[in-house]
Design a protein around this motif. Structure first.
Motif, PDB file in Angstrom:
ATOM      1  N   VAL A  45       0.769  -1.136  -0.048  1.00 25.05           N
ATOM      2  CA  VAL A  45       0.099  -0.053   0.072  1.00 25.05           C
ATOM      3  C   VAL A  45       0.914   1.132   0.034  1.00 25.05           C
ATOM      4  O   VAL A  45       0.585   2.014  -0.748  1.00 25.05           O
ATOM      5  CB  VAL A  45      -0.897  -0.002   1.230  1.00 25.05           C
ATOM      6  N   PHE A  46       1.874   1.257   0.783  1.00 23.76           N
ATOM      7  CA  PHE A  46       3.011   2.471   0.753  1.00 23.76           C
ATOM      8  C   PHE A  46       3.588   2.364  -0.642  1.00 23.76           C
ATOM      9  O   PHE A  46       3.887   3.688  -0.941  1.00 23.76           O
ATOM     10  CB  PHE A  46       3.822   2.254   2.084  1.00 23.76           C
ATOM     11  N   ALA A  47       4.057   1.489  -1.161  1.00 25.29           N
ATOM     12  CA  ALA A  47       4.651   1.443  -2.410  1.00 25.29           C
ATOM     13  C   ALA A  47       3.784   1.842  -3.354  1.00 25.29           C
ATOM     14  O   ALA A  47       4.293   2.675  -4.221  1.00 25.29           O
ATOM     15  CB  ALA A  47       5.107  -0.101  -2.602  1.00 25.29           C
ATOM     16  N   ARG A  48       2.456   1.582  -3.467  1.00 22.50           N
ATOM     17  CA  ARG A  48       1.608   2.134  -4.518  1.00 22.50           C
ATOM     18  C   ARG A  48       1.516   3.568  -4.159  1.00 22.50           C
ATOM     19  O   ARG A  48       1.185   4.347  -5.121  1.00 22.50           O
ATOM     20  CB  ARG A  48       0.487   1.493  -4.100  1.00 22.50           C
ATOM     21  N   ALA A  49       1.348   4.019  -3.152  1.00 19.65           N
ATOM     22  CA  ALA A  49       1.396   5.711  -2.534  1.00 19.65           C
ATOM     23  C   ALA A  49       2.400   6.375  -3.343  1.00 19.65           C
ATOM     24  O   ALA A  49       2.513   7.458  -3.582  1.00 19.65           O
ATOM     25  CB  ALA A  49       1.124   5.766  -1.227  1.00 19.65           C
ATOM     26  N   HIS A  50       3.800   5.884  -2.894  1.00 17.19           N
ATOM     27  CA  HIS A  50       4.825   6.251  -3.516  1.00 17.19           C
ATOM     28  C   HIS A  50       4.826   6.324  -4.925  1.00 17.19           C
ATOM     29  O   HIS A  50       5.346   7.438  -5.531  1.00 17.19           O
ATOM     30  CB  HIS A  50       6.136   5.540  -3.258  1.00 17.19           C
ATOM     31  N   ALA A  51       4.315   5.511  -5.632  1.00 16.25           N
ATOM     32  CA  ALA A  51       4.320   5.470  -7.144  1.00 16.25           C
ATOM     33  C   ALA A  51       3.085   6.644  -7.571  1.00 16.25           C
ATOM     34  O   ALA A  51       3.540   7.311  -8.394  1.00 16.25           O
ATOM     35  CB  ALA A  51       3.688   4.219  -7.556  1.00 16.25           C
ATOM     36  N   GLN A  52       2.123   6.620  -6.922  1.00 13.42           N
ATOM     37  CA  GLN A  52       1.097   7.698  -7.237  1.00 13.42           C
ATOM     38  C   GLN A  52       1.950   8.993  -7.012  1.00 13.42           C
ATOM     39  O   GLN A  52       1.749  10.238  -7.865  1.00 13.42           O
ATOM     40  CB  GLN A  52      -0.120   7.505  -6.376  1.00 13.42           C
ATOM     41  N   ASN A  53       2.706   9.114  -5.928  1.00 14.46           N
ATOM     42  CA  ASN A  53       3.211  10.384  -5.570  1.00 14.46           C
ATOM     43  C   ASN A  53       4.339  10.864  -6.472  1.00 14.46           C
ATOM     44  O   ASN A  53       4.621  12.032  -6.881  1.00 14.46           O
ATOM     45  CB  ASN A  53       3.854  10.409  -4.082  1.00 14.46           C
TER      46      ASN A  53
END
Length: 348
Positions: A45-53
Protein backbone atom coordinates in the motif's frame (compact mmCIF):
# COMPACT_ATOMS: atom_id res chain seq x y z
CA UNK A 1 -8.88 3.13 -0.05
CA UNK A 2 -12.47 2.56 1.14
CA UNK A 3 -13.43 2.65 4.83
CA UNK A 4 -16.41 0.33 5.02
CA UNK A 5 -16.47 -2.27 7.79
CA UNK A 6 -18.72 -4.51 5.69
CA UNK A 7 -15.97 -4.97 3.12
CA UNK A 8 -12.95 -7.26 3.47
CA UNK A 9 -9.51 -5.82 4.16
CA UNK A 10 -8.54 -6.56 0.56
CA UNK A 11 -11.57 -4.67 -0.71
CA UNK A 12 -11.06 -1.71 1.62
CA UNK A 13 -7.42 -1.41 0.56
CA UNK A 14 -8.30 -2.05 -3.10
CA UNK A 15 -5.67 -4.78 -3.36
CA UNK A 16 -5.07 -6.54 -6.69
CA UNK A 17 -7.53 -9.40 -7.11
CA UNK A 18 -6.07 -11.50 -9.92
CA UNK A 19 -5.82 -15.23 -9.32
CA UNK A 20 -2.05 -14.94 -8.84
CA UNK A 21 -2.50 -12.10 -6.34
CA UNK A 22 -5.09 -14.08 -4.38
CA UNK A 23 -2.89 -17.18 -4.28
CA UNK A 24 0.13 -15.16 -3.13
CA UNK A 25 -1.96 -13.50 -0.42
CA UNK A 26 -3.21 -16.86 0.87
CA UNK A 27 0.28 -18.39 0.70
CA UNK A 28 1.91 -15.54 2.62
CA UNK A 29 -0.88 -15.52 5.22
CA UNK A 30 -0.42 -19.24 5.82
CA UNK A 31 3.39 -19.24 5.84
CA UNK A 32 4.18 -16.20 8.00
CA UNK A 33 2.94 -14.82 11.34
CA UNK A 34 0.25 -12.17 11.22
CA UNK A 35 2.63 -9.32 12.04
CA UNK A 36 4.83 -10.26 9.07
CA UNK A 37 1.84 -10.68 6.74
CA UNK A 38 0.37 -7.36 7.82
CA UNK A 39 3.74 -5.71 7.19
CA UNK A 40 3.91 -7.20 3.71
CA UNK A 41 0.48 -5.88 2.75
CA UNK A 42 1.16 -2.44 4.24
CA UNK A 43 4.44 -2.32 2.31
CA UNK A 44 2.51 -2.70 -0.95
CA UNK A 45 0.00 0.00 0.00
CA UNK A 46 2.83 2.39 0.82
CA UNK A 47 4.73 1.42 -2.34
CA UNK A 48 1.63 2.15 -4.42
CA UNK A 49 1.28 5.52 -2.68
CA UNK A 50 4.90 6.34 -3.51
CA UNK A 51 4.23 5.43 -7.14
CA UNK A 52 1.25 7.78 -7.26
CA UNK A 53 3.30 10.52 -5.61
CA UNK A 54 5.88 10.12 -8.38
CA UNK A 55 3.24 10.29 -11.10
CA UNK A 56 3.63 6.61 -12.02
CA UNK A 57 0.65 4.69 -13.33
CA UNK A 58 -0.08 1.00 -12.79
CA UNK A 59 -0.07 -0.95 -16.02
CA UNK A 60 1.86 1.58 -18.08
CA UNK A 61 4.72 2.57 -15.77
CA UNK A 62 4.92 -0.51 -13.58
CA UNK A 63 3.50 -4.01 -13.17
CA UNK A 64 1.09 -3.61 -10.24
CA UNK A 65 0.42 -7.31 -9.82
CA UNK A 66 4.14 -8.05 -9.71
CA UNK A 67 4.76 -5.24 -7.22
CA UNK A 68 1.99 -6.62 -4.99
CA UNK A 69 3.24 -10.20 -5.11
CA UNK A 70 6.82 -9.10 -4.48
CA UNK A 71 5.77 -7.16 -1.39
CA UNK A 72 3.59 -10.03 -0.16
CA UNK A 73 6.46 -12.52 -0.41
CA UNK A 74 9.44 -10.33 0.46
CA UNK A 75 9.82 -11.81 3.97
CA UNK A 76 8.89 -15.39 3.08
CA UNK A 77 12.51 -16.28 3.85
CA UNK A 78 11.64 -15.86 7.53
CA UNK A 79 9.05 -18.62 7.32
CA UNK A 80 9.79 -22.19 8.38
CA UNK A 81 9.64 -23.29 4.75
CA UNK A 82 11.90 -20.46 3.66
CA UNK A 83 14.61 -20.97 6.29
CA UNK A 84 17.39 -22.30 4.10
CA UNK A 85 21.15 -21.77 4.22
CA UNK A 86 21.40 -18.31 2.66
CA UNK A 87 20.62 -14.79 3.81
CA UNK A 88 16.89 -14.66 4.57
CA UNK A 89 16.41 -12.20 1.70
CA UNK A 90 17.94 -14.63 -0.82
CA UNK A 91 16.17 -17.66 0.64
CA UNK A 92 12.94 -15.71 0.29
CA UNK A 93 13.69 -14.67 -3.28
CA UNK A 94 14.39 -18.26 -4.29
CA UNK A 95 11.21 -19.53 -2.66
CA UNK A 96 9.13 -16.77 -4.25
CA UNK A 97 10.65 -17.50 -7.65
CA UNK A 98 9.69 -21.17 -7.30
CA UNK A 99 6.15 -20.13 -6.29
CA UNK A 100 5.83 -17.97 -9.40
CA UNK A 101 7.31 -20.53 -11.79
CA UNK A 102 4.89 -23.18 -10.51
CA UNK A 103 2.07 -20.85 -11.62
CA UNK A 104 3.45 -20.29 -15.08
CA UNK A 105 4.74 -16.74 -14.57
CA UNK A 106 7.15 -15.83 -17.34
CA UNK A 107 10.83 -15.79 -16.46
CA UNK A 108 11.25 -12.05 -17.08
CA UNK A 109 8.74 -11.25 -14.36
CA UNK A 110 10.18 -13.91 -12.06
CA UNK A 111 13.57 -12.20 -12.34
CA UNK A 112 12.08 -8.84 -11.34
CA UNK A 113 10.37 -10.36 -8.29
CA UNK A 114 13.61 -12.11 -7.33
CA UNK A 115 15.49 -8.81 -7.41
CA UNK A 116 12.79 -7.01 -5.45
CA UNK A 117 12.89 -9.58 -2.66
CA UNK A 118 16.63 -10.29 -2.57
CA UNK A 119 17.50 -6.57 -2.58
CA UNK A 120 14.82 -5.19 -0.28
CA UNK A 121 17.38 -4.49 2.48
CA UNK A 122 19.97 -3.13 0.02
CA UNK A 123 19.52 0.60 0.27
CA UNK A 124 21.09 2.43 -2.66
CA UNK A 125 21.04 -0.66 -4.90
CA UNK A 126 17.36 -1.60 -5.14
CA UNK A 127 16.51 1.90 -6.37
CA UNK A 128 18.69 1.32 -9.45
CA UNK A 129 17.24 -2.04 -10.46
CA UNK A 130 13.90 -1.10 -12.04
CA UNK A 131 10.59 0.47 -11.09
CA UNK A 132 8.98 -2.49 -9.31
CA UNK A 133 12.16 -3.25 -7.37
CA UNK A 134 12.58 0.38 -6.33
CA UNK A 135 8.95 0.79 -5.32
CA UNK A 136 8.92 -2.42 -3.28
CA UNK A 137 12.04 -1.35 -1.38
CA UNK A 138 10.58 2.12 -0.79
CA UNK A 139 7.31 0.75 0.58
CA UNK A 140 9.07 -1.76 2.80
CA UNK A 141 11.43 0.92 4.15
CA UNK A 142 8.47 3.18 4.91
CA UNK A 143 6.77 0.49 6.97
CA UNK A 144 9.93 -0.54 8.86
CA UNK A 145 11.87 2.71 9.31
CA UNK A 146 9.36 5.41 8.44
CA UNK A 147 11.41 6.42 5.41
CA UNK A 148 9.53 8.95 3.25
CA UNK A 149 6.44 8.65 5.44
CA UNK A 150 5.95 12.41 5.10
CA UNK A 151 5.13 11.91 1.41
CA UNK A 152 2.23 9.54 2.10
CA UNK A 153 -1.30 10.92 1.63
CA UNK A 154 -2.63 12.41 4.90
CA UNK A 155 -4.33 9.80 7.07
CA UNK A 156 -3.32 6.81 4.92
CA UNK A 157 -0.92 5.33 7.46
CA UNK A 158 -3.45 5.60 10.29
CA UNK A 159 -6.16 3.96 8.21
CA UNK A 160 -3.88 1.12 7.11
CA UNK A 161 -2.64 0.50 10.64
CA UNK A 162 -6.21 0.36 11.92
CA UNK A 163 -6.90 -2.45 9.44
CA UNK A 164 -3.51 -4.15 9.79
CA UNK A 165 -2.05 -3.55 13.28
CA UNK A 166 1.72 -3.28 13.56
CA UNK A 167 2.15 -5.60 16.57
CA UNK A 168 5.60 -4.08 17.25
CA UNK A 169 6.64 -5.16 13.78
CA UNK A 170 10.20 -3.79 13.66
CA UNK A 171 11.25 -5.62 16.81
CA UNK A 172 9.34 -8.79 15.99
CA UNK A 173 10.95 -8.93 12.57
CA UNK A 174 14.38 -8.30 14.05
CA UNK A 175 13.87 -11.15 16.51
CA UNK A 176 12.88 -13.49 13.68
CA UNK A 177 16.06 -12.67 11.74
CA UNK A 178 18.26 -13.11 14.83
CA UNK A 179 16.55 -16.41 15.74
CA UNK A 180 17.43 -17.84 12.33
CA UNK A 181 20.97 -16.48 12.50
CA UNK A 182 21.69 -17.89 15.96
CA UNK A 183 20.86 -21.36 14.70
CA UNK A 184 22.58 -20.88 11.33
CA UNK A 185 25.31 -18.22 11.69
CA UNK A 186 26.27 -18.59 8.02
CA UNK A 187 22.95 -16.86 7.21
CA UNK A 188 24.33 -13.68 8.79
CA UNK A 189 27.85 -13.05 7.54
CA UNK A 190 29.48 -10.01 9.17
CA UNK A 191 29.04 -7.39 6.45
CA UNK A 192 25.36 -8.09 5.73
CA UNK A 193 22.24 -6.57 7.28
CA UNK A 194 21.46 -9.84 9.14
CA UNK A 195 25.08 -9.93 10.33
CA UNK A 196 24.93 -6.38 11.62
CA UNK A 197 21.68 -7.18 13.42
CA UNK A 198 23.11 -10.35 14.95
CA UNK A 199 26.14 -8.40 16.20
CA UNK A 200 23.88 -6.48 18.60
CA UNK A 201 22.81 -9.74 20.24
CA UNK A 202 26.28 -11.24 20.74
CA UNK A 203 29.03 -10.39 23.22
CA UNK A 204 31.15 -7.50 22.04
CA UNK A 205 33.75 -8.72 19.57
CA UNK A 206 32.09 -12.08 18.89
CA UNK A 207 30.96 -10.96 15.43
CA UNK A 208 33.92 -9.42 13.55
CA UNK A 209 33.67 -6.05 11.90
CA UNK A 210 35.37 -4.73 8.78
CA UNK A 211 38.73 -4.00 10.39
CA UNK A 212 38.70 -7.37 12.16
CA UNK A 213 38.27 -9.08 8.78
CA UNK A 214 41.16 -7.08 7.35
CA UNK A 215 43.38 -8.09 10.27
CA UNK A 216 42.49 -11.75 9.76
CA UNK A 217 42.99 -11.70 5.97
CA UNK A 218 46.60 -12.84 6.20
CA UNK A 219 48.00 -10.26 3.78
CA UNK A 220 49.73 -8.19 6.42
CA UNK A 221 48.05 -4.88 5.51
CA UNK A 222 48.76 -2.20 8.13
CA UNK A 223 46.65 0.82 9.11
CA UNK A 224 47.34 4.14 7.37
CA UNK A 225 45.90 7.61 7.75
CA UNK A 226 43.15 8.01 10.33
CA UNK A 227 43.30 4.31 11.32
CA UNK A 228 47.07 4.30 11.84
CA UNK A 229 47.05 3.88 15.61
CA UNK A 230 48.77 1.08 17.39
CA UNK A 231 46.61 -1.44 19.16
CA UNK A 232 47.43 -2.81 22.59
CA UNK A 233 48.80 -6.30 21.97
CA UNK A 234 48.73 -7.14 25.70
CA UNK A 235 46.65 -5.91 28.66
CA UNK A 236 49.76 -4.11 29.98
CA UNK A 237 50.03 -2.03 26.81
CA UNK A 238 46.59 -0.45 27.27
CA UNK A 239 47.94 1.74 30.09
CA UNK A 240 51.08 2.56 28.14
CA UNK A 241 49.10 3.69 25.11
CA UNK A 242 46.71 5.69 27.30
CA UNK A 243 49.61 7.70 28.71
CA UNK A 244 51.07 8.24 25.24
CA UNK A 245 47.80 9.35 23.66
CA UNK A 246 47.01 11.69 26.56
CA UNK A 247 50.42 13.35 26.35
CA UNK A 248 50.02 13.70 22.56
CA UNK A 249 46.54 15.21 22.98
CA UNK A 250 45.09 12.45 20.76
CA UNK A 251 41.43 12.30 21.82
CA UNK A 252 40.48 9.68 19.23
CA UNK A 253 43.46 7.56 20.22
CA UNK A 254 42.20 7.60 23.81
CA UNK A 255 38.68 6.70 22.68
CA UNK A 256 40.08 3.80 20.63
CA UNK A 257 41.11 2.14 23.89
CA UNK A 258 37.44 1.62 24.88
CA UNK A 259 34.64 -0.61 23.66
CA UNK A 260 31.65 1.24 22.15
CA UNK A 261 29.57 0.60 25.30
CA UNK A 262 32.40 0.79 27.82
CA UNK A 263 31.94 2.23 31.31
CA UNK A 264 34.32 4.98 32.47
CA UNK A 265 34.56 6.86 35.78
CA UNK A 266 36.60 10.05 35.21
CA UNK A 267 35.91 11.35 38.73
CA UNK A 268 34.28 10.02 41.90
CA UNK A 269 30.50 9.96 41.43
CA UNK A 270 30.67 10.46 37.64
CA UNK A 271 29.78 7.34 35.66
CA UNK A 272 29.93 7.54 31.85
CA UNK A 273 28.76 4.91 29.36
CA UNK A 274 29.50 4.78 25.65
CA UNK A 275 31.80 6.33 23.08
CA UNK A 276 30.24 9.80 22.92
CA UNK A 277 30.34 10.37 26.68
CA UNK A 278 33.88 8.99 26.95
CA UNK A 279 35.04 11.17 24.06
CA UNK A 280 33.75 14.25 25.88
CA UNK A 281 35.61 13.30 29.04
CA UNK A 282 38.84 12.67 27.12
CA UNK A 283 38.55 16.01 25.36
CA UNK A 284 38.23 17.75 28.73
CA UNK A 285 41.32 15.93 30.00
CA UNK A 286 43.32 16.90 26.92
CA UNK A 287 42.13 20.52 27.04
CA UNK A 288 43.09 20.78 30.71
CA UNK A 289 46.64 19.62 29.98
CA UNK A 290 46.24 16.54 32.17
CA UNK A 291 49.01 13.99 32.44
CA UNK A 292 48.76 10.47 33.83
CA UNK A 293 51.29 8.11 35.31
CA UNK A 294 50.30 4.46 35.71
CA UNK A 295 52.26 1.93 37.74
CA UNK A 296 51.03 -1.67 37.28
CA UNK A 297 49.85 -3.44 40.46
CA UNK A 298 48.05 -6.64 39.46
CA UNK A 299 46.88 -8.35 36.29
CA UNK A 300 44.59 -11.40 36.17
CA UNK A 301 43.95 -12.69 32.66
CA UNK A 302 41.47 -15.43 31.72
CA UNK A 303 41.39 -16.08 27.98
CA UNK A 304 40.11 -12.86 26.34
CA UNK A 305 39.30 -11.01 29.57
CA UNK A 306 41.72 -9.34 31.97
CA UNK A 307 41.30 -7.65 35.34
CA UNK A 308 43.93 -4.93 35.73
CA UNK A 309 44.84 -2.63 38.60
CA UNK A 310 47.28 0.28 38.47
CA UNK A 311 48.53 2.91 40.88
CA UNK A 312 47.56 6.14 39.13
CA UNK A 313 48.76 9.72 39.50
CA UNK A 314 46.76 12.30 37.53
CA UNK A 315 48.07 15.85 37.31
CA UNK A 316 46.90 19.00 35.61
CA UNK A 317 43.22 18.77 36.56
CA UNK A 318 43.48 20.58 39.88
CA UNK A 319 45.86 22.20 42.32
CA UNK A 320 46.93 18.83 43.71
CA UNK A 321 47.69 15.50 42.01
CA UNK A 322 44.86 12.96 42.09
CA UNK A 323 46.04 9.62 43.48
CA UNK A 324 43.97 6.49 42.90
CA UNK A 325 44.07 2.74 42.47
CA UNK A 326 42.40 1.75 39.22
CA UNK A 327 40.11 -1.17 38.59
CA UNK A 328 39.93 -2.01 34.88
CA UNK A 329 38.27 -4.82 32.95
CA UNK A 330 39.86 -5.29 29.54
CA UNK A 331 38.68 -7.43 26.66
CA UNK A 332 40.59 -8.70 23.64
CA UNK A 333 39.00 -7.82 20.31
CA UNK A 334 38.90 -10.25 17.35
CA UNK A 335 41.87 -8.37 15.81
CA UNK A 336 43.95 -9.16 18.91
CA UNK A 337 43.92 -5.66 20.40
CA UNK A 338 42.93 -5.08 24.03
CA UNK A 339 40.43 -2.38 25.05
CA UNK A 340 38.55 -1.27 28.16
CA UNK A 341 35.14 -2.67 28.97
CA UNK A 342 35.25 -0.97 32.40
CA UNK A 343 37.68 1.72 33.56
CA UNK A 344 37.15 2.89 37.14
CA UNK A 345 40.08 4.60 38.87
CA UNK A 346 38.02 5.06 42.02
CA UNK A 347 36.30 1.68 42.48
CA UNK A 348 38.30 0.79 45.58
Amino acid sequence: MTTDAHLSVAEQLDLPDTSLAQEAYAYAAQATPAFVHHHSVRSYVFARAHAQNQGLHAGSDYDDELLYVSCLLHDIGLSEEGNGDQRFEVDGADLAAAFLRERGVEERRVAVAWDAIALHTSDGIASRKGTEVALAQAGIATDILGARRESLPPGLADEVHALLPRQDLAYGLSDAIVTQARTKPHKASPLTFPGDLLRHHLPYGAQPGWYDLIAAAGWGDQPVGVTARRRAETPQQVGTLFMEYLEAGDVEGLVSLYEPNAHFVPAPGTHLVGTDAIRGAMRQMVDSGARLTLEPREIRQVDDVALVSNNAVLTGVGPEPVLSTTTEILRRRPDGGWVHAVDDPFFS
